[in-house]
Design a protein around this motif. Structure first.
Motif, PDB file in Angstrom:
ATOM      1  N   ALA A   1      23.112 -75.809  72.036  1.00 44.61           N
ATOM      2  CA  ALA A   1      21.884 -75.185  71.545  1.00 44.61           C
ATOM      3  C   ALA A   1      20.771 -76.215  71.340  1.00 44.61           C
ATOM      4  N   LEU A   2      21.123 -77.394  70.888  1.00 44.14           N
ATOM      5  CA  LEU A   2      20.114 -78.430  70.675  1.00 44.14           C
ATOM      6  C   LEU A   2      19.470 -78.851  71.993  1.00 44.14           C
ATOM      7  N   ALA A   3      20.277 -79.012  73.034  1.00 42.41           N
ATOM      8  CA  ALA A   3      19.740 -79.404  74.338  1.00 42.41           C
ATOM      9  C   ALA A   3      18.860 -78.311  74.932  1.00 42.41           C
ATOM     10  N   SER A   4      19.274 -77.060  74.784  1.00 43.35           N
ATOM     11  CA  SER A   4      18.446 -75.985  75.346  1.00 43.35           C
ATOM     12  C   SER A   4      17.138 -75.831  74.574  1.00 43.35           C
ATOM     13  N   ALA A   5      17.175 -76.024  73.263  1.00 42.82           N
ATOM     14  CA  ALA A   5      15.939 -75.978  72.479  1.00 42.82           C
ATOM     15  C   ALA A   5      15.008 -77.120  72.884  1.00 42.82           C
ATOM     16  N   ALA A   6      15.581 -78.301  73.107  1.00 45.35           N
ATOM     17  CA  ALA A   6      14.770 -79.440  73.526  1.00 45.35           C
ATOM     18  C   ALA A   6      14.157 -79.199  74.902  1.00 45.35           C
ATOM     19  N   LEU A   7      14.907 -78.588  75.802  1.00 49.18           N
ATOM     20  CA  LEU A   7      14.397 -78.305  77.142  1.00 49.18           C
ATOM     21  C   LEU A   7      13.242 -77.313  77.095  1.00 49.18           C
ATOM     22  N   VAL A   8      13.425 -76.222  76.361  1.00 53.41           N
ATOM     23  CA  VAL A   8      12.377 -75.206  76.275  1.00 53.41           C
ATOM     24  C   VAL A   8      11.141 -75.755  75.576  1.00 53.41           C
ATOM     25  N   ASN A   9      11.324 -76.460  74.473  1.00 53.48           N
ATOM     26  CA  ASN A   9      10.184 -77.000  73.741  1.00 53.48           C
ATOM     27  C   ASN A   9       9.456 -78.083  74.527  1.00 53.48           C
ATOM     28  N   THR A  10      10.179 -78.844  75.344  1.00 57.33           N
ATOM     29  CA  THR A  10       9.539 -79.837  76.195  1.00 57.33           C
ATOM     30  C   THR A  10       8.622 -79.158  77.201  1.00 57.33           C
ATOM     31  N   GLN A  11       9.123 -78.097  77.834  1.00 57.16           N
ATOM     32  CA  GLN A  11       8.310 -77.377  78.814  1.00 57.16           C
ATOM     33  C   GLN A  11       7.078 -76.758  78.160  1.00 57.16           C
ATOM     34  N   LEU A  12       7.270 -76.113  77.025  1.00 57.66           N
ATOM     35  CA  LEU A  12       6.150 -75.431  76.374  1.00 57.66           C
ATOM     36  C   LEU A  12       5.128 -76.409  75.795  1.00 57.66           C
ATOM     37  N   GLY A  13       5.590 -77.524  75.264  1.00 56.14           N
ATOM     38  CA  GLY A  13       4.655 -78.521  74.752  1.00 56.14           C
ATOM     39  C   GLY A  13       3.788 -79.103  75.851  1.00 56.14           C
ATOM     40  N   ALA A  14       4.392 -79.388  76.995  1.00 57.27           N
ATOM     41  CA  ALA A  14       3.620 -79.916  78.120  1.00 57.27           C
ATOM     42  C   ALA A  14       2.638 -78.881  78.650  1.00 57.27           C
ATOM     43  N   CYS A  15       3.082 -77.641  78.755  1.00 55.75           N
ATOM     44  CA  CYS A  15       2.186 -76.581  79.241  1.00 55.75           C
ATOM     45  C   CYS A  15       1.017 -76.370  78.284  1.00 55.75           C
ATOM     46  N   ALA A  16       1.283 -76.398  76.988  1.00 55.26           N
ATOM     47  CA  ALA A  16       0.211 -76.204  76.013  1.00 55.26           C
ATOM     48  C   ALA A  16      -0.784 -77.361  76.061  1.00 55.26           C
ATOM     49  N   GLY A  17      -0.302 -78.589  76.205  1.00 61.00           N
ATOM     50  CA  GLY A  17      -1.202 -79.733  76.334  1.00 61.00           C
ATOM     51  C   GLY A  17      -2.056 -79.644  77.580  1.00 61.00           C
ATOM     52  N   MET A  18      -1.430 -79.218  78.672  1.00 64.74           N
ATOM     53  CA  MET A  18      -2.155 -79.079  79.925  1.00 64.74           C
ATOM     54  C   MET A  18      -3.222 -77.988  79.825  1.00 64.74           C
ATOM     55  N   LEU A  19      -2.865 -76.854  79.253  1.00 64.89           N
ATOM     56  CA  LEU A  19      -3.827 -75.757  79.124  1.00 64.89           C
ATOM     57  C   LEU A  19      -4.951 -76.091  78.146  1.00 64.89           C
ATOM     58  N   ALA A  20      -4.634 -76.818  77.092  1.00 65.88           N
ATOM     59  CA  ALA A  20      -5.677 -77.206  76.134  1.00 65.88           C
ATOM     60  C   ALA A  20      -6.674 -78.148  76.789  1.00 65.88           C
ATOM     61  N   TRP A  21      -6.191 -79.151  77.511  1.00 61.93           N
ATOM     62  CA  TRP A  21      -7.083 -80.085  78.201  1.00 61.93           C
ATOM     63  C   TRP A  21      -7.921 -79.338  79.229  1.00 61.93           C
ATOM     64  N   MET A  22      -7.269 -78.457  79.992  1.00 63.65           N
ATOM     65  CA  MET A  22      -7.983 -77.719  81.024  1.00 63.65           C
ATOM     66  C   MET A  22      -9.044 -76.804  80.415  1.00 63.65           C
ATOM     67  N   SER A  23      -8.736 -76.163  79.308  1.00 67.52           N
ATOM     68  CA  SER A  23      -9.673 -75.239  78.674  1.00 67.52           C
ATOM     69  C   SER A  23     -10.910 -75.961  78.154  1.00 67.52           C
ATOM     70  N   ILE A  24     -10.711 -77.086  77.495  1.00 63.75           N
ATOM     71  CA  ILE A  24     -11.867 -77.797  76.964  1.00 63.75           C
ATOM     72  C   ILE A  24     -12.685 -78.420  78.092  1.00 63.75           C
ATOM     73  N   GLU A  25     -12.027 -78.842  79.164  1.00 63.89           N
ATOM     74  CA  GLU A  25     -12.768 -79.360  80.311  1.00 63.89           C
ATOM     75  C   GLU A  25     -13.556 -78.238  80.990  1.00 63.89           C
ATOM     76  N   TRP A  26     -12.958 -77.074  81.062  1.00 68.95           N
ATOM     77  CA  TRP A  26     -13.630 -75.933  81.658  1.00 68.95           C
ATOM     78  C   TRP A  26     -14.845 -75.525  80.828  1.00 68.95           C
ATOM     79  N   ALA A  27     -14.696 -75.563  79.513  1.00 68.60           N
ATOM     80  CA  ALA A  27     -15.804 -75.177  78.634  1.00 68.60           C
ATOM     81  C   ALA A  27     -16.940 -76.194  78.681  1.00 68.60           C
ATOM     82  N   ARG A  28     -16.619 -77.461  78.809  1.00 70.83           N
ATOM     83  CA  ARG A  28     -17.655 -78.493  78.775  1.00 70.83           C
ATOM     84  C   ARG A  28     -18.271 -78.781  80.134  1.00 70.83           C
ATOM     85  N   ARG A  29     -17.440 -78.853  81.170  1.00 77.63           N
ATOM     86  CA  ARG A  29     -17.952 -79.267  82.474  1.00 77.63           C
ATOM     87  C   ARG A  29     -17.956 -78.154  83.514  1.00 77.63           C
TER      88      ARG A  29
END
Length: 140
Positions: free
Chosen positions: A65-93
């Motif tokens: 369970a610990l490994a699967s939680a780490a896998l899912v949270n790794t994917q979601l954390g990276a996706c959220a960081g990517m979408l946040a950067w993309m959103s603010i870049e889209w809003a500004r530029r």
């Protein structure tokens, strides 16, 4: 025999020394206003992202369970960081960049790593998005 901790420390010291030697030998870049090869930036970020799963989920030591939680949270954390950067870049530029999207994903990966197996899903989204926004503001 040396312990595993001493070997890891030695590897990091050697990596830092070799990076410093490379920087001193190569000198400053001629133009540093943009990435030289965006497809290679995206390829490198993708390979890094893939390897990060083995680092975070593999740190659990077993396929539980610990490994699967780490896998899912790794994917979601990276996706959220990517979408946040993309959103603010889209809003500004009005146009997100490929290298910015890659940087946001890596920021999310780095931020979620210490807590990847121990936080709920909503927290991994929050941590990744905060990392993407903070790193964008630091680069701007």
């Amino acid at each position: 025999m040396t312990s595993a901790r001493e070997r890891v420390r030695c590897v990091h010291e050697l990596a830092g020394a070799s990076a410093l030697a490379a920087v001193l030998y190569l000198g400053r870049r001629q133009r540093s206003d943009r990435a030289h090869n965006v497809p290679f930036v995206l390829l490198g970020a993708g390979i890094l992202w893939f390897g990060w799963f083995g680092f975070n989920a593999g740190s659990a030591g077993s396929a539980g369970a610990l490994a699967s939680a780490a896998l899912v949270n790794t994917q979601l954390g990276a996706c959220a960081g990517m979408l946040a950067w993309m959103s603010i870049e889209w809003a500004r530029r009005r146009k997100p960049s490929g290298s910015g999207i890659a940087a946001g994903a890596i920021a999310g990966l780095a931020a979620i790593t210490p807590a990847s197996g121990y936080v709920p899903v909503w927290a991994s989204l929050l941590i990744g998005a905060a990392a993407g926004l903070c790193c964008y503001s630091a680069c701007s």
